[in-house]
Design a protein around this motif. Structure first.
Motif: not given
Length: 235
Positions: A106-112, A182-186, A211-218
């Motif tokens: 699962v690849m999660i990213t934004g922009g560049i 919308g933003r990528i969230d849980a 950092d936000v995505m890591v916290i979301t995944l945890k």
């Protein structure tokens, strides 16, 4: 290495790709690795930048980097480089690599932050790997989606690939957006990823986003061992 520039391509409203000829040089790299480029420019980092390779090892004869054009001294110098001019490049470096093909990636990213994922997805598609990939890719407007035409084509020929474009500010676009907003969230992750425990999550982008995505995944009970990160610390 001193590699000559052979092509420049506008990928999206503010991203360009730069191809450099390997000229028969034996440059071996793995999907997800990066290079270090040095230009003759005066700035706070002595004209040195790191770029994830957006080309795949399956694309023979050249390497490619893709970057957001920001108007900085470095980017202005890169943009003014003429076809045939040689650029100082070192590498490859990095350990942000595809691993454990038995699990869904699962690849999660934004922009560049998309650049190493273009590399990985192109490689997996060309090699016909039995590897399930879900790409969650966030941008403010549809005009900013980089590599969209390629991803759309690869989804048609790679049954293991699923791409989800998430647009956070569709109202700012001149295009009518009918996709995910919308933003990528849980909630977005859960709606697009089956069997969370059998996935490895790759997160790439600016440090704050990572950092936000890591916290979301945890918070979703994803084990640290199943999270890979790459922080883009500057452009």
């Amino acid at each position: 290495m001193q590699l000559p520039l052979i092509a420049v391509k506008q990928e999206s409203v503010d991203v360009k790709s730069f191809k450099f000829d390997l000229a028969g040089m034996d440059f071996q790299y793995k999907p997800g690795q990066y290079i270090i480029m040095k230009l003759d420019v005066v700035d706070e980092r002595n004209g040195v930048r790191m770029f994830s390779l957006s080309s795949s090892p399956t694309e023979a004869g050249y390497i490619m980097i893709s970057t957001k054009i920001t108007g900085s001294n470095f980017k202005n110098k890169l943009e003014s480089t003429s076809i045939g001019d040689k650029v100082d490049i070192r590498g490859p470096f990095g350990r942000f690599l595809l691993q454990d093909y038995s699990k869904t990636i699962v690849m999660i990213t934004g922009g560049i932050g998309i650049t190493p994922f273009r590399d990985m997805i192109k490689f997996a598609t060309d090699k016909k790997l039995n590897l399930k990939i879900v790409l969650l890719y966030s941008n403010k407007t549809p005009e900013e989606i980089t590599f969209k035409k390629e991803f759309d084509v690869w989804q048609k020929i790679n049954p293991n690939l699923k791409v989800v474009y998430a647009i956070t500010r569709p109202e700012e676009s001149k295009m009518k957006w009918q996709g995910v907003a919308g933003r990528i969230d849980a909630a977005m992750i859960k709606s697009n990823v089956k069997d969370m425990k059998n996935c490895i999550f790759y997160v790439c982008g600016p440090p704050a986003m990572v950092d936000v995505m890591v916290i979301t995944l945890k918070n979703m009970d994803v084990n640290d061992n199943n999270i890979r990160i790459e922080r883009f610390t500057g452009y």
